[in-house]
Design an enzyme around this catalytic site. Structure first.
Site, mmCIF file in Angstrom:
data_model
loop_
_atom_site.group_PDB
_atom_site.id
_atom_site.type_symbol
_atom_site.label_atom_id
_atom_site.label_comp_id
_atom_site.label_asym_id
_atom_site.label_seq_id
_atom_site.Cartn_x
_atom_site.Cartn_y
_atom_site.Cartn_z
ATOM 1 N N GLN A 134 0.839 -1.202 0.000
ATOM 2 C CA GLN A 134 0.000 0.000 0.000
ATOM 3 C C GLN A 134 0.877 1.257 0.000
ATOM 4 O O GLN A 134 1.693 1.433 0.907
ATOM 5 C CB GLN A 134 -0.880 -0.007 1.252
ATOM 6 N N GLY A 135 0.707 2.127 -0.978
ATOM 7 C CA GLY A 135 1.461 3.376 -1.039
ATOM 8 C C GLY A 135 0.569 4.562 -0.747
ATOM 9 O O GLY A 135 0.149 5.286 -1.657
ATOM 10 N N SER A 137 0.754 6.447 2.904
ATOM 11 C CA SER A 137 1.391 7.384 3.827
ATOM 12 C C SER A 137 2.668 7.964 3.245
ATOM 13 O O SER A 137 3.354 7.323 2.444
ATOM 14 C CB SER A 137 1.750 6.676 5.135
ATOM 15 N N GLU A 254 -9.788 -1.705 5.245
ATOM 16 C CA GLU A 254 -8.605 -1.904 6.084
ATOM 17 C C GLU A 254 -9.001 -1.933 7.547
ATOM 18 O O GLU A 254 -8.459 -2.681 8.349
ATOM 19 C CB GLU A 254 -7.592 -0.778 5.845
ATOM 20 N N SER A 393 -4.328 6.296 12.969
ATOM 21 C CA SER A 393 -4.048 6.097 14.392
ATOM 22 C C SER A 393 -5.369 6.058 15.168
ATOM 23 O O SER A 393 -6.394 6.554 14.696
ATOM 24 C CB SER A 393 -3.188 7.244 14.912
ATOM 25 N N ASN A 394 -5.337 5.481 16.352
ATOM 26 C CA ASN A 394 -6.585 5.361 17.103
ATOM 27 C C ASN A 394 -7.153 6.723 17.493
ATOM 28 O O ASN A 394 -8.366 6.855 17.715
ATOM 29 C CB ASN A 394 -6.368 4.461 18.324
ATOM 30 N N GLU A 395 -6.298 7.736 17.549
ATOM 31 C CA GLU A 395 -6.804 9.098 17.786
ATOM 32 C C GLU A 395 -7.658 9.540 16.595
ATOM 33 O O GLU A 395 -8.726 10.135 16.766
ATOM 34 C CB GLU A 395 -5.629 10.061 17.997
#
Lengths: 412, 383
Positions: A134-135, A137, A254, A393-395
């Site tokens: 996966q590209g 980030s 995802e 992220s979970n945030e």
């Protein structure tokens, strides 16, 4: 404890029987080498080959891609993948290695690809002949993914890509990459386009892959550099400028919230033959472990903490069960969007508690002959941060839940 | 027995839940509840029994006391999954009524094997409300513990503590010990020798009392001495599940009400839900509620279909619901800010109901300690 519903269709019942029968005779023998904890930790070619052979065999037997059409390499069934997953888990089968392909690329290609793209790309994805990465980030586009700067410039029937992607799991083994690029610098969300890039073919011709070493000391993910890398326009998914919306399909799957069930999502067996969701193993670990010179299983605070995790583990499984009962669901995305958040925190807290149970022995590295459980728990605890940070992220997950389910004002 | 993947939550259960939601929206909306239950903020209010008896008659007319009674005794014989759905709505509305007490008593009566118990079930189906007088002064939930004894003449003497909605019900199931063990006895609330002494309590949506028995001779034996503990143990998973369902429903009201406040209250030129210090705790409330809610239906389904798993599942559900109730109660006040700290804001009604239910039949830590004994082994016997 859950058994099939009497309302299971005859197709589903027959498929379940087929899965049971096939798995009873076709699990691969345990390898002589150590298997990774999960697909994100695959480090060696022998690990990859063992797991790819297993996925290929399971696909040939119809346990992978069950709900996709036959002409796309699927099984042509309806609502059967979860049954295969349930039976794979029950049989203690290894996980499938092509996790980015199965969990992200396949549903995205299915929803946004042309017929020719589906016929070309999906069959070898399901059989693990072609591994995907996966590209998305970049150094400047983490939680703010829409800030991607990798730029694809149109050049007739081709695109020229320049940029830098990071945290690219499995890139060093991958044939294909799902690639999110900017194609219009003037517009943020409407200025992106989504490609499928044959990156292995591009190595030395505009693609360079450099491994990143994780805090565990392991390899597994990478940086990928593009320099005047040329890809054909027929490898673009959906329209120019629609990249963000295509990427949302990828991210929904995802995070376990997409409409297509991913084969063997997270229940497979890794190292030690223990399931990756090992909360039940905590009881056995506590019975075997001494801590400050006393049995860990007699410590009232640890007993309480273990039972808390057993409860959370069961709640997670029962959430999955309830998500399929519309009468007991208030908002269609409420449970699916919690999936990644709750699972990653459950795994992290499980590993942390296991280290606490082990006491001083949790100081021992995987390579130490005296390390309890082969040193898997301190290792798993460090690796667990990959899951609470990755895939949004979970945030960010909490922002999405608050905004999409509770209707709170957007934090951006 | 097999456990249905959909928990066995069928059309009948859906209709019961929808009907409850509508009735309670019409007759026990938050404004009306506050006018009724929080009319007075004086200390004397703490011993009062305030409820809408006309609404209770509607609930009886809809058959809600009959839903858990087996069909052969004049009830509807619905599964615990359907009852859990109803209890969620009772908690969401925070309605003062003897229904939760009566449903709990129904499962105890159904676990007793006697003609008196069967007569009691028929009376419940016809609208009798009943509460359990089975707890001692130390707040023990152990099936053998009681401060009530059967004297030589066969009359009940002693005190039963923490009796829920005692002044709303028509009869009590009293646990009493004798040399042959613990038995269960049905006593009418107007029986000679029985005094209901109100407790002063925080929760404005129920009443609680201790019940003094000074030689109460007019009793019916529901479970013979030596058989009472078994009946209580058999009913306990259902009791825990019903109280947990009430808490989950109340917690969902706390979440939705607090989220609505965060969508509309503006500070620093933005709705406060914009700020992650407000947004993230609201999401954590939701996550805790959902886990507890799934465990409630899991426990109810286990009670209906796999009795050997019922106790573990029910204790898990009660533990998760108690913890979710505690978290949601705290956050509902905190995130409302100053107004949330006042009597005029509705949320204290739910806060107090939740704090009461958290400890009723054992809080999260108690349930986990019992689960640890079961799943890990007793301390000193594990390694």
């Amino acid at each position: 404890m859950t058994t099939p519903s009497p309302s299971e269709s005859s197709e589903q019942a027959a498929f379940r029987a087929h899965c049971k029968a096939w798995l009873a005779g076709n699990l691969p023998p345990r390898p002589r080498f150590r298997l990774p904890l999960g697909p994100l930790e695959i480090a060696t070619v022998e690990q990859l080959e063992y797991l790819c052979n297993w996925q290929r065999a399971a696909h040939a037997a119809g346990l992978v891609g069950c709900d996709y059409p036959r002409e796309h390499g699927g099984g042509g069934l309806r609502d059967c993948q979860w049954i295969a997953n349930h039976e794979l888990k029950a049989a203690g089968a290894p996980f499938f290695p092509n996790i980015v392909g199965l969990g992200m690329a396949a549903p995205t290609i299915f929803h946004h690809g042309t017929e020719a793209q589906k016929r070309r790309l999906l069959p070898p994805l399901f059989s693990a002949e072609e591994i995907w990465c996966q590209g998305f980030s970049e150094p400047g586009a983490g939680s703010d993914l829409a800030n991607v700067q990798a730029y694809a410039e149109r050049d007739g029937e081709r695109w020229i890509v320049n940029g830098h992607k990071v945290w690219t799991t499995l890139a060093h083994f991958a044939t294909w990459m799902i690639l999110l690029c900017r194609t219009d610098r003037a517009r943020k969300y409407e200025g992106m386009t989504y490609f499928v890039a044959p990156i292995r073919d591009g190595i030395g011709r505009g693609v360079a892959i450099r491994p990143l070493v994780k805090m565990t000391g392991e390899l597994g993910f990478n940086e990928v550099f593009f320099e005047d890398y040329s890809i054909a326009d027929d490898l673009r998914l959906d329209e120019v400028g629609r990249g963000w919306s295509v990427a949302m399909t990828t991210l929904l799957h995802e995070r376990g919230a997409g409409p297509l069930v991913t084969p063997s999502s997270g229940g497979g067996v890794g190292d030690d033959g223990e399931t990756t969701l090992g909360a039940a193993g905590l009881v056995e670990l506590a019975r075997r472990s001494y801590r400050n010179g006393r049995p860990a299983s007699d410590d009232p605070r640890l007993r309480d903490a273990i039972v808390q995790l057993l409860i959370r583990q069961r709640a997670f499984a029962q959430n999955e069960r309830r998500a399929a009962v519309p009468a007991l669901v208030d908002h269609p995305l409420r449970l699916p969007l919690q999936h990644k958040l709750t699972l990653s925190e459950l795994l992290q807290d499980t590993a942390r508690l296991a280290c606490e149970i082990e006491g001083m022995a949790a100081s021992l590295h995987q390579t130490d002959p005296n390390a309890p459980a082969g040193g898997r728990w301190p290792h798993a605890y460090m690796n667990s941060y990959g899951f609470t940070i990755a895939a949004g992220s979970n945030e960010v997950q909490r922002n999405i839940l608050g905004e999409r389910v509770l209707g709170l004002a957007k934090s951006k | 027995m097999t456990r249905p993947h959909d928990f066995g939550f069928d059309d009948t259960a859906q209709i019961l839940k929808d009907t409850a939601r509508r009735l309670l929206q019409d007759h026990c909306a938050p404004e009306a509840l506050h006018r009724l239950a929080a009319a007075s903020s004086e200390p004397a209010r703490a011993t009062e029994c305030v409820w809408d008896e006309a609404l209770w008659r509607k609930m009886i007319d809809l058959g809600w006391t009959a839903v858990a009674v087996p069909e052969r005794y004049g009830g509807f014989g619905m599964g615990l999954v359907a009852i859990a759905g109803l209890a969620e709505e009772l908690g969401r509305a925070a309605v003062p009524s003897p229904l939760v007490a009566t449903l709990c008593a129904t499962y105890v009566a159904a676990a007793c094997d006697s003609e008196a118990a069967r007569r009691l079930l028929r009376r419940i189906a016809a609208g009798l409300s009943v509460s359990l007088a089975t707890t001692d002064r130390r707040g023990s939930w152990a099936p053998e513990d009681t401060d009530v004894a059967v004297d030589e003449a066969g009359a009940l003497r002693g005190t039963a503590w923490f009796v829920q909605d005692a002044r709303k019900v028509g009869a009590l199931i009293v646990k009493a010990k004798s040399p042959r063990g613990v038995g269960l006895y049905l006593v009418e609330v107007d029986a000679a020798g029985l005094t209901i002494v109100p407790d002063a309590i925080l929760d404005l949506t129920r009443d609680q009392a201790h019940v003094e028995l000074r030689g109460v001779a007019d009793v019916q034996v529901l479970a013979e001495p030596g058989d009472g503990a078994r009946a209580l143990v058999a009913a306990e998973p259902a009791i825990l599940t019903i109280v947990a369902a009430d808490m989950v429903g109340a917690a969902e009201w706390q979440l939705q009400t607090t989220a609505e406040y965060a969508r509309t209250r503006v500070q620093f030129e933005r709705p406060i839900g914009f700020f992650q210090a407000v947004k993230h705790p609201l999401v954590d409330m939701m996550v805790q509620i959902d886990g507890a809610r799934s465990l409630v239906y899991d426990a109810a389904c286990a009670f209906d279909h796999e009795p050997e798993a019922a106790e573990v599942c029910a204790r898990m559900a009660k533990a998760a619901a108690s913890d979710a109730a505690s978290y949601c109660s705290g956050r509902s006040v905190q995130l409302h800010g100053g107004i949330g700290f006042t009597w005029e804001c509705f949320i204290h009604l739910w806060f107090k109901r939740q704090k009461h239910n958290e400890v009723l039949y054992g809080d999260g830590a108690h349930q986990r300690a019992r689960l640890a004994d079961r799943l890990i082994g007793r301390i000193g016997e594990t390694a």
